[in-house]
Design a protein around this motif. Structure first.
Motif, PDB file in Angstrom:
ATOM      1  N   HIS A 186      52.866  32.958  24.991  1.00  0.00           N
ATOM      2  CA  HIS A 186      53.385  34.054  25.810  1.00  0.00           C
ATOM      3  C   HIS A 186      52.227  34.854  26.403  1.00  0.00           C
ATOM      4  N   ASN A 187      52.571  35.793  27.279  1.00  0.00           N
ATOM      5  CA  ASN A 187      51.564  36.547  28.030  1.00  0.00           C
ATOM      6  C   ASN A 187      51.348  37.962  27.495  1.00  0.00           C
ATOM      7  N   GLN A 188      51.810  38.249  26.289  1.00  0.00           N
ATOM      8  CA  GLN A 188      51.783  39.621  25.809  1.00  0.00           C
ATOM      9  C   GLN A 188      50.450  40.048  25.210  1.00  0.00           C
ATOM     10  N   GLY A 189      49.601  39.121  24.837  1.00  0.00           N
ATOM     11  CA  GLY A 189      48.333  39.487  24.218  1.00  0.00           C
ATOM     12  C   GLY A 189      47.294  38.407  24.436  1.00  0.00           C
ATOM     13  N   PRO A 190      46.037  38.685  24.048  1.00  0.00           N
ATOM     14  CA  PRO A 190      44.978  37.695  24.236  1.00  0.00           C
ATOM     15  C   PRO A 190      45.204  36.461  23.373  1.00  0.00           C
ATOM     16  N   TRP A 222      42.954  43.508  17.734  1.00  0.00           N
ATOM     17  CA  TRP A 222      43.875  43.227  18.836  1.00  0.00           C
ATOM     18  C   TRP A 222      45.199  42.764  18.228  1.00  0.00           C
ATOM     19  N   PRO A 223      46.107  43.689  17.882  1.00  0.00           N
ATOM     20  CA  PRO A 223      47.329  43.345  17.135  1.00  0.00           C
ATOM     21  C   PRO A 223      48.203  42.286  17.802  1.00  0.00           C
ATOM     22  N   ASN A 224      48.165  42.194  19.130  1.00  0.00           N
ATOM     23  CA  ASN A 224      49.010  41.212  19.819  1.00  0.00           C
ATOM     24  C   ASN A 224      48.323  39.860  20.018  1.00  0.00           C
ATOM     25  N   THR A 225      47.175  39.680  19.379  1.00  0.00           N
ATOM     26  CA  THR A 225      46.430  38.438  19.562  1.00  0.00           C
ATOM     27  C   THR A 225      47.215  37.232  19.059  1.00  0.00           C
ATOM     28  N   GLN A 248      48.241  35.654   8.101  1.00  0.00           N
ATOM     29  CA  GLN A 248      48.558  36.028   9.476  1.00  0.00           C
ATOM     30  C   GLN A 248      49.390  34.913  10.146  1.00  0.00           C
ATOM     31  N   PRO A 249      50.125  35.246  11.203  1.00  0.00           N
ATOM     32  CA  PRO A 249      50.930  34.234  11.903  1.00  0.00           C
ATOM     33  C   PRO A 249      50.076  33.382  12.852  1.00  0.00           C
ATOM     34  N   LEU A 250      49.216  32.549  12.281  1.00  0.00           N
ATOM     35  CA  LEU A 250      48.348  31.701  13.089  1.00  0.00           C
ATOM     36  C   LEU A 250      49.101  30.432  13.482  1.00  0.00           C
TER      37      LEU A 250
END
Length: 361
Positions: A186-190, A222-225, A248-250
């Motif tokens: 998605h486009n929400q974070g880096p 960067w929380p949205n990464t 983490q959700p990797l």
């Protein structure tokens, strides 16, 4: 002029050969360059604008396979090449061009290739005093691989006429959009990419616990990464362990992508952290902000050639040893390279990218 390139079997070596192809194209703008490449490196050459066609070379590495190489030589003969550059150093890699009777067969001296190549280069590596276990010992400081390959564009024994350009690869925007949709990026974070593998061996692999700690630092800053892990199926267990240790959700995509898809995912990444591996060179050639982690190998020989690359190498007295396993059993060269240090380097690389982007606006 019609030119054939016999490609290396390693992704990183393939990337580092691109400046040679660029030089050949500059010297002969209307000439045609074709590459005989195994499946492991064919997608890399397909990302080079100098290449007109990539020919399949499946199963030509490994054993001698003399009859198969003779048949391949007969097929190459029909294409009427004027010259051939043999990039691997093995004798068997030079057999098919010899069977094809390509007039100019060019390469480094390598192993027992005096009769197979008729234009041989003999690089003389510099030597320097480096620290060893017993005081100061003399070791060979090998020429960087980019220059090693680029030498072949000139006469044997001739010095390079100037600085050699860095490798460049290109992935079409359409391919990047395709993989973004396929893997639901998605486009929400880096998008940050971790490459935890290194085919050569454990002495080139940063510990999984360090990758996990780095992922935590990324997500805190960067929380949205979106953190993706790329590599082969053999590296999937490493990535699984990293995800578990991080909490983490990797996204573990090791073994789930083709090489062209991996190239496209790296092309759209905001940052890349990797060991000294083929994907490290891909990230450099795609001009991604990156951190390259070196252990047993030497960044003076195979560095990521990019202005956006940050190299982390502790340069201990015992390195570079070029061993697959740590001969001393401690792997200090990577164990002592901390996640905080790698994260700081990544931040610098991202700042450099932002500065370059603002200068171009």
């Amino acid at each position: 002029m019609r030119t054939l390139i016999i490609a290396p079997n390693w992704i990183g070596d393939a990337v580092m050969s691109q400046p040679l192809l660029a030089l050949l194209k500059t010297q002969d703008p209307t000439g045609r360059i074709e590459v005989l490449a195994p499946g492991a490196t064919a997608p890399v050459y397909q990302a080079m604008p100098e290449v007109a066609e990539v020919l399949s070379a499946q199963n030509i590495s490994g054993k001698l396979q003399l009859r198969m190489r003779w048949r391949l030589g007969r097929l190459l003969a029909r294409r009427e090449f004027d010259r051939c550059y043999v990039l691997p150093n093995s004798a068997k890699s030079a057999l098919a061009p010899w069977f094809a009777r390509i007039p100019q067969r060019i390469g480094h001296r390598g192993e027992a290739r005096v009769g197979l190549l008729n234009k041989r280069h003999d690089p003389r590596p510099a030597r320097q005093r480096l620290p060893g276990e017993e005081g100061r010992v003399e070791r060979t400081l090998r020429m960087p691989m980019v220059e090693h390959y680029a030498q072949l564009a000139f006469a044997p024994g001739a010095a390079l006429p100037g600085a050699v350009a860095d490798p460049i690869l290109a992935v079409p925007a359409s391919k990047q959009i395709e993989v973004r949709d396929k893997f639901s990026i998605h486009n929400q974070g880096p998008v940050m990419v971790l490459c935890p593998g290194a085919e050569y061996g454990p002495a080139k692999r940063w510990p999984t616990r360090h990758f996990a700690a780095l992922a935590v630092l990324m997500r805190e800053r960067w929380p949205n990464t979106q953190v993706l892990m790329l590599g082969s199926a053999k590296e999937r267990p490493l990535a699984t362990e990293i995800a578990a240790l991080s909490g983490q959700p990797l996204r573990n995509l090791c073994g789930e992508t083709s090489l062209p898809e991996a190239l496209a995912l790296i092309a759209l990444a905001h940052g890349v952290v990797s060991n000294d591996s083929g994907l490290m060179h891909v990230a450099a050639a795609l001009r991604r902000p990156q951190v390259a982690l070196f252990g047993s190998s030497d960044p003076r020989h195979t560095p990521p050639r990019s202005p956006l690359a940050q190299i982390q190498w502790l340069e201990l007295a015992c390195s570079p040893c070029f061993e697959r396993q740590c001969p001393l059993g401690h792997l200090d060269c990577l164990n002592k390279l901390t996640p905080a240090r790698a994260f700081e380097s990544l931040s610098v690389a991202l700042q450099q990218k932002a500065a370059r982007s603002s200068e171009q606006d």
